[in-house]
Design a protein around this motif. Structure first.
Motif, short mmCIF file in Angstrom:
data_model
loop_
_atom_site.label_atom_id
_atom_site.label_comp_id
_atom_site.label_asym_id
_atom_site.label_seq_id
_atom_site.Cartn_x
_atom_site.Cartn_y
_atom_site.Cartn_z
N ASN A 145 -9.16 27.45 2.89
CA ASN A 145 -8.88 27.23 1.48
C ASN A 145 -8.69 25.74 1.19
O ASN A 145 -9.24 25.18 0.24
CB ASN A 145 -7.64 28.07 1.15
N ILE A 146 -7.91 25.06 2.04
CA ILE A 146 -7.64 23.62 1.85
C ILE A 146 -8.92 22.82 2.04
O ILE A 146 -9.26 21.93 1.23
CB ILE A 146 -6.57 23.13 2.87
N CYS A 147 -9.65 23.13 3.10
CA CYS A 147 -10.87 22.36 3.36
C CYS A 147 -11.89 22.56 2.25
O CYS A 147 -12.58 21.63 1.83
CB CYS A 147 -11.47 22.74 4.72
N GLN A 148 -11.96 23.77 1.75
CA GLN A 148 -12.91 24.05 0.67
C GLN A 148 -12.52 23.28 -0.60
O GLN A 148 -13.37 22.67 -1.25
CB GLN A 148 -12.92 25.55 0.38
N THR A 149 -11.23 23.27 -0.91
CA THR A 149 -10.76 22.55 -2.10
C THR A 149 -11.03 21.06 -1.95
O THR A 149 -11.52 20.40 -2.88
CB THR A 149 -9.25 22.78 -2.29
N GLN A 150 -10.73 20.51 -0.77
CA GLN A 150 -10.97 19.07 -0.56
C GLN A 150 -12.47 18.76 -0.61
O GLN A 150 -12.88 17.76 -1.19
CB GLN A 150 -10.39 18.63 0.79
N PHE A 151 -13.25 19.61 0.00
CA PHE A 151 -14.70 19.39 0.02
C PHE A 151 -15.27 19.43 -1.39
O PHE A 151 -15.98 18.53 -1.82
CB PHE A 151 -15.36 20.46 0.91
N VAL A 190 -14.26 25.44 11.88
CA VAL A 190 -14.08 24.78 10.58
C VAL A 190 -15.37 24.06 10.18
O VAL A 190 -15.78 24.08 9.01
CB VAL A 190 -12.87 23.82 10.58
N HIS A 191 -16.03 23.44 11.15
CA HIS A 191 -17.30 22.76 10.83
C HIS A 191 -18.30 23.77 10.24
O HIS A 191 -19.00 23.48 9.28
CB HIS A 191 -17.89 22.13 12.09
N LYS A 192 -18.34 24.92 10.85
CA LYS A 192 -19.26 25.97 10.37
C LYS A 192 -18.90 26.36 8.93
O LYS A 192 -19.77 26.54 8.09
CB LYS A 192 -19.08 27.20 11.28
N PHE A 193 -17.60 26.45 8.69
CA PHE A 193 -17.15 26.81 7.34
C PHE A 193 -17.53 25.72 6.33
O PHE A 193 -18.01 26.01 5.23
CB PHE A 193 -15.63 27.05 7.34
N CYS A 197 -19.83 25.84 3.00
CA CYS A 197 -19.49 25.33 1.66
C CYS A 197 -20.62 24.44 1.13
O CYS A 197 -20.96 24.48 -0.05
CB CYS A 197 -18.20 24.49 1.70
N ALA A 198 -21.20 23.63 2.04
CA ALA A 198 -22.29 22.74 1.63
C ALA A 198 -23.50 23.54 1.19
O ALA A 198 -24.18 23.19 0.22
CB ALA A 198 -22.65 21.80 2.79
N ALA A 199 -23.75 24.64 1.87
CA ALA A 199 -24.90 25.49 1.50
C ALA A 199 -24.67 26.11 0.13
O ALA A 199 -25.59 26.23 -0.68
CB ALA A 199 -25.11 26.58 2.55
N GLU A 200 -23.43 26.49 -0.12
CA GLU A 200 -23.11 27.10 -1.42
C GLU A 200 -23.22 26.10 -2.56
O GLU A 200 -23.70 26.42 -3.64
CB GLU A 200 -21.68 27.63 -1.38
N MET A 201 -22.74 24.87 -2.32
CA MET A 201 -22.71 23.87 -3.39
C MET A 201 -24.06 23.21 -3.59
O MET A 201 -24.40 22.79 -4.68
CB MET A 201 -21.70 22.77 -3.06
N PHE A 202 -24.80 23.07 -2.48
CA PHE A 202 -26.11 22.41 -2.57
C PHE A 202 -27.16 23.44 -2.16
O PHE A 202 -27.41 24.35 -2.92
CB PHE A 202 -26.10 21.13 -1.72
N ASP A 203 -27.71 23.32 -0.95
CA ASP A 203 -28.59 24.40 -0.49
C ASP A 203 -28.63 24.38 1.04
O ASP A 203 -28.02 23.51 1.67
CB ASP A 203 -30.00 24.27 -1.09
N GLU A 231 -21.96 22.67 16.54
CA GLU A 231 -21.55 22.38 15.16
C GLU A 231 -21.00 20.95 15.01
O GLU A 231 -20.89 20.44 13.91
CB GLU A 231 -20.49 23.38 14.70
N LEU A 232 -20.60 20.34 16.11
CA LEU A 232 -20.02 18.99 16.04
C LEU A 232 -21.12 17.95 16.18
O LEU A 232 -21.85 17.94 17.17
CB LEU A 232 -18.95 18.78 17.13
N ASP A 233 -21.23 17.10 15.18
CA ASP A 233 -22.29 16.08 15.19
C ASP A 233 -21.76 14.71 15.58
O ASP A 233 -22.47 13.72 15.48
CB ASP A 233 -22.93 16.00 13.80
N GLY A 234 -20.52 14.66 15.98
CA GLY A 234 -19.95 13.39 16.39
C GLY A 234 -18.45 13.45 16.28
O GLY A 234 -17.88 14.52 16.01
N VAL A 235 -17.82 12.31 16.48
CA VAL A 235 -16.36 12.26 16.45
C VAL A 235 -15.89 11.00 15.71
O VAL A 235 -16.59 9.98 15.69
CB VAL A 235 -15.75 12.28 17.87
N LEU A 236 -14.71 11.11 15.13
CA LEU A 236 -14.03 9.95 14.54
C LEU A 236 -12.77 9.76 15.38
O LEU A 236 -11.92 10.64 15.43
CB LEU A 236 -13.70 10.23 13.07
N VAL A 237 -12.72 8.61 16.05
CA VAL A 237 -11.71 8.40 17.09
C VAL A 237 -10.73 7.32 16.64
O VAL A 237 -11.15 6.22 16.26
CB VAL A 237 -12.41 7.92 18.39
#
Ligand code: PGA
Length: 256
Positions: A145-151, A190-193, A197-203, A231-237
């Motif tokens: 819910n939080i990630c979706q709202t922030q996204f 979470v990445h999958k989720f 969300c990106a698919a829903e908002m865009f395509d 699902e992970l395309d990289g990291v922020l360290v």
């Protein structure tokens, strides 16, 4: 969702560490360690005052420099702020936006993140937009819910073309600087989720192309498990990017 090949990104967030001399010393140790790395994007985000030193020290390498924040107005009476054009002039190619420390301590909201993201894109910068839930929300079962709202609030109103130029960093707040990393499975879910969300908002195409980085206590000794997740395309360290050897180890283990 299609398993599109996404180029990996390893980004270091130096937060409020390293003056100019420290920055030069880091790069002289780090550059040779990653000189042979071709198959991922390496990004380092120093403080504003160390940006020029970093840009200079990274010349001739594949390492790109990022700011840690930016303001959306072009110029004006905004004491303490930095514009997109100033970052571009300093040699930045990326900027972090909406890091949880800015959301927690400096009043950043989804609305300001959106404005900053728009402005950064208009200037040709690549925004790394950060989202992630606090511990209480995870424990209350509200992560999605939080990630979706922030996204939605931070990037949902971009045009599809703009959206295709951003990166998302998922950083659960409870894992930042705590030594408590999300398990690879938690991060992946979470990445999958977020991709959903990106698919829903865009395509589906935009969702499949979106690069999502994981952040939160990434270290040389947990990178292998994280990199196993498609699902992970990289990291922020954060912390581990301050040491040239440990950051180079993360870069190399991920690209292996
Ligand atoms: P950390 O920070 O790796 O020190 O947990 C990550 C971040 O805040 O981007």
């Amino acid at each position: 969702m299609s398993q599109q090949k996404r180029r990996r990104v390893i980004a270091g967030n130096w937060k409020m560490f390293k003056n100019q001399a420290d920055t030069r010393a880091f790069f002289s140790a780090f550059n040779p360690l990653v000189a042979s790395v071709q198959d991922c994007d390496i990004v380092i985000a120093p403080t504003f005052t160390s940006l020029s030193a970093a840009v200079e020290a990274a010349k001739g390498t594949h390492i790109a420099i990022s700011a840690q924040d930016v303001y959306w107005e072009k110029e004006g009476a905004f004491t303490g702020e930095i514009s997109t054009a100033m970052l571009v002039e300093a040699g930045c190619r990326y900027t972090l936006i909406g890091h949880s420390e800015r959301r927690q301590f400096f009043g950043e909201t989804n609305e300001t993140v959106f404005k900053k993201t728009k402005a950064a894109l208009a200037a040709g910068l690549i925004p790394i937009v950060c989202i992630g839930e606090m511990l209480a929300y995870r424990e209350a079962g509200r992560t999605e819910n939080i990630c979706q709202t922030q996204f939605h609030g931070s990037v949902g109103a971009l045009t599809p073309e703009e959206f295709s130029r951003i990166l998302i960093a998922y950083e659960p707040v409870w894992a930042i600087g705590t030594g408590r990393t999300a398990t690879p499975e938690i991060a992946s879910a979470v990445h999958k989720f977020v991709r959903h969300c990106a698919a829903e908002m865009f395509d589906a195409g935009h969702a499949a192309a979106l690069r999502i980085l994981y952040g939160g206590s990434v270290k040389p000794d947990n990178i292998q498990g994280l990199m196993a997740q498609v699902e992970l395309d990289g990291v922020l360290v954060g912390g581990a990017s301050l040491d040239p050897n440990s950051f180079a180890k993360i870069v190399k283990d991920w690209t292996r």
